[in-house]
Design a protein around this motif. Sequence first.
Motif, short mmCIF file in Angstrom:
data_model
loop_
_atom_site.label_atom_id
_atom_site.label_comp_id
_atom_site.label_asym_id
_atom_site.label_seq_id
_atom_site.Cartn_x
_atom_site.Cartn_y
_atom_site.Cartn_z
N ALA A 265 1.17 -1.24 0.20
CA ALA A 265 -0.18 -0.30 0.38
C ALA A 265 0.69 1.47 0.38
O ALA A 265 0.31 1.99 -0.81
CB ALA A 265 -0.73 0.00 1.14
N GLN A 266 1.90 1.13 0.50
CA GLN A 266 3.06 2.40 0.96
C GLN A 266 3.59 2.49 -0.58
O GLN A 266 3.84 3.42 -0.89
CB GLN A 266 3.30 2.39 1.90
N THR A 267 3.66 1.74 -1.50
CA THR A 267 4.36 1.68 -3.00
C THR A 267 3.56 2.32 -3.45
O THR A 267 3.78 3.08 -4.75
CB THR A 267 4.75 0.96 -3.23
N ALA A 268 2.31 1.79 -4.26
CA ALA A 268 0.86 2.16 -4.52
C ALA A 268 1.11 4.20 -3.93
O ALA A 268 0.38 4.54 -4.94
CB ALA A 268 -0.14 1.72 -4.17
N ARG A 269 0.28 4.26 -2.60
CA ARG A 269 0.81 5.37 -2.32
C ARG A 269 1.71 6.64 -2.51
O ARG A 269 1.93 8.05 -3.58
CB ARG A 269 0.66 6.31 -0.56
N ASP A 270 3.61 5.91 -2.47
CA ASP A 270 4.71 6.60 -3.46
C ASP A 270 4.31 6.63 -4.85
O ASP A 270 4.67 7.61 -5.49
CB ASP A 270 5.67 5.80 -3.08
N LEU A 271 3.95 5.99 -5.25
CA LEU A 271 3.60 5.89 -6.84
C LEU A 271 2.36 7.16 -7.16
O LEU A 271 2.19 6.86 -8.74
CB LEU A 271 3.48 4.73 -7.94
N GLY A 272 1.01 7.47 -6.38
CA GLY A 272 0.36 8.50 -6.89
C GLY A 272 -0.80 7.55 -7.32
O GLY A 272 -1.88 7.25 -7.88
N ILE A 275 -5.88 3.51 -3.82
CA ILE A 275 -5.51 2.34 -2.91
C ILE A 275 -6.41 2.05 -2.76
O ILE A 275 -7.61 2.47 -1.57
CB ILE A 275 -5.27 2.13 -1.79
N ILE A 276 -7.31 1.30 -2.97
CA ILE A 276 -8.66 0.42 -2.73
C ILE A 276 -8.41 -0.44 -2.01
O ILE A 276 -8.31 -1.80 -2.65
CB ILE A 276 -10.03 -0.24 -3.74
N ASN A 301 -3.64 6.58 6.54
CA ASN A 301 -3.69 7.90 4.99
C ASN A 301 -3.51 6.56 3.61
O ASN A 301 -2.78 7.31 2.57
CB ASN A 301 -3.14 9.14 4.92
N LEU A 302 -3.38 6.00 4.05
CA LEU A 302 -3.52 4.72 2.62
C LEU A 302 -4.21 4.12 2.25
O LEU A 302 -4.49 2.96 1.82
CB LEU A 302 -2.24 3.73 2.97
N CYS A 303 -5.19 4.58 1.92
CA CYS A 303 -6.47 4.40 1.86
C CYS A 303 -6.99 5.04 0.93
O CYS A 303 -7.61 6.18 1.88
CB CYS A 303 -7.37 2.88 2.86
N ASP A 304 -7.97 4.84 -0.66
CA ASP A 304 -8.22 5.76 -1.04
C ASP A 304 -9.76 5.85 -1.05
O ASP A 304 -11.07 6.73 -1.26
CB ASP A 304 -8.09 6.57 -2.46
N GLY A 326 -14.42 6.50 16.01
CA GLY A 326 -13.60 7.65 16.72
C GLY A 326 -12.49 7.71 15.76
O GLY A 326 -11.13 8.68 15.74
N VAL A 327 -12.66 7.30 14.44
CA VAL A 327 -11.40 7.31 13.15
C VAL A 327 -11.00 8.27 12.70
O VAL A 327 -10.58 8.84 12.44
CB VAL A 327 -11.59 5.20 12.55
N CYS A 328 -12.78 8.97 12.61
CA CYS A 328 -12.71 9.97 11.70
C CYS A 328 -13.92 10.52 11.84
O CYS A 328 -14.72 9.55 12.07
CB CYS A 328 -12.42 9.39 10.35
N ASP A 329 -14.64 11.58 10.85
CA ASP A 329 -15.99 11.80 11.48
C ASP A 329 -16.40 11.44 9.76
O ASP A 329 -16.13 10.97 9.03
CB ASP A 329 -15.06 13.56 10.80
N LEU A 330 -17.89 11.97 9.78
CA LEU A 330 -19.07 11.14 8.65
C LEU A 330 -18.35 11.68 7.25
O LEU A 330 -18.00 11.17 6.39
CB LEU A 330 -19.98 11.17 9.14
N ALA A 331 -17.87 13.26 7.31
CA ALA A 331 -17.70 13.68 5.90
C ALA A 331 -16.56 12.89 5.20
O ALA A 331 -16.35 12.12 4.49
CB ALA A 331 -17.08 14.78 5.95
N THR A 332 -15.69 12.93 5.93
CA THR A 332 -13.96 12.02 5.37
C THR A 332 -14.09 10.40 5.38
O THR A 332 -13.80 9.99 4.55
CB THR A 332 -13.10 11.95 7.02
N ALA A 333 -14.98 9.94 6.46
CA ALA A 333 -15.54 8.61 6.25
C ALA A 333 -15.65 8.31 4.92
O ALA A 333 -16.19 6.98 3.74
CB ALA A 333 -16.48 7.61 7.59
#
Length: 395
Positions: A265-272, A275-276, A301-304, A326-333
């Motif tokens: 996943a980190q490699t995918a992020r580095d490549l732009g 990530i699903i 921040n390794l999931c789009d 408590g992972v994130c707010d609803l708009a972000t999720a």
Amino acid sequence: MDTLLERQVQSTTGLTLTGGRVLGPDNTFTNADLHMDAGIITDTAPAAAQVMDMSDCVILPGLVDAHGDGHERHLMPRVGADFPEWVALRNVDRELTANGITTAYLAQSYSWEGDMRGADAARKVIEGLNGLHPRPAADIRIQLRYETFYLDGADQLLAWLEDGTVQYVVFNNHLPQFEQLRDQPEHIARWAATIGLTPDDFWSLMARTVEGGVGVLDAIMRLSEAMRRLGVPFGSHDDPDPETRRHYNAVGATIAEFPLTRAAAQTARDLGNPIIMGAPNALRGLSASGNVSARELIEANLCDALVSDYYFPALLHAPFKLVRDGVCDLATAWRLVSSGPAKAVGLHDRGTLAPGLRGDVVVVRQDDLGRPHVVACFVSGQLAFLDRTYSAIMS
């Protein structure tokens, strides 16, 4: 559930949803009206609009499911008990809209394994979807999960790509994972049974597939060139390591679907690369197969995007569970299940409630514990699902 209210809403061009909290394109909630006209979200109320009161609800972009194989359970709810495609797909459509999914890619296997994962099964699903009448309420599309050693299927896949039948592809190679399961005979027995084989027959088929694998790289290159030329989004499924992700990225398969490890996943992020991950993984808090946790990747921040994977309802429930935990707010999720997947597969006309985009909308009411319940679902401004708990105040 063809009620008078539904007939009224379906017959009108203009529609206004009022009284709810709307998730706007700026990722904030506001108490505002949402207007739709001729299937498109508009700035102002259309003339003679039908008004639906959505008080105490949140109004959200429709869910975009970029990978769901839950249709397999409708086609074959028990091993050996298969049902006609029109029966299965009609009920898939209803399950989708009842869970707020307005766009869905059916993740159809296309593999050397044959039976329900082979070419004939894929053809039946494609033909069943094309021939379904009335047409599905949801925007249902086909994603093929192409096993790279299925060389006999490459020409048919090319034809489906050329005529627009297949609109999204991911490359799979599950042979190494099967090999790792040799010391788990019960697992292989269950897997072989789903395609009508004994374990011994399965291992024989797998050996023949490996022996005939000359030409796999050529087939990948040929298919990749066609998809780049046609503008078809494509990626790879279950990348186990950074090297695999870099390999597929090099041929243009830029979507990283279900990386098995954080390093991949980190490699995918580095490549732009988008990530699903699976919504069931995020909802349950762990992978059913013992791979990396979607929660871990979301927090890093390794999931789009999240997708329903094997369970359609998970796509609706995962964002609210992330909020409750408590992972994130609803708009972000919610970005993970709407604009995130839409962007990943190049659907720029949906995913947010912005003027000029499709009127794909889900209306949700939460209980005292924050759990979601779909009240209504609209696809291109048309009512696709209305729950019996809806109390309308028409004006």
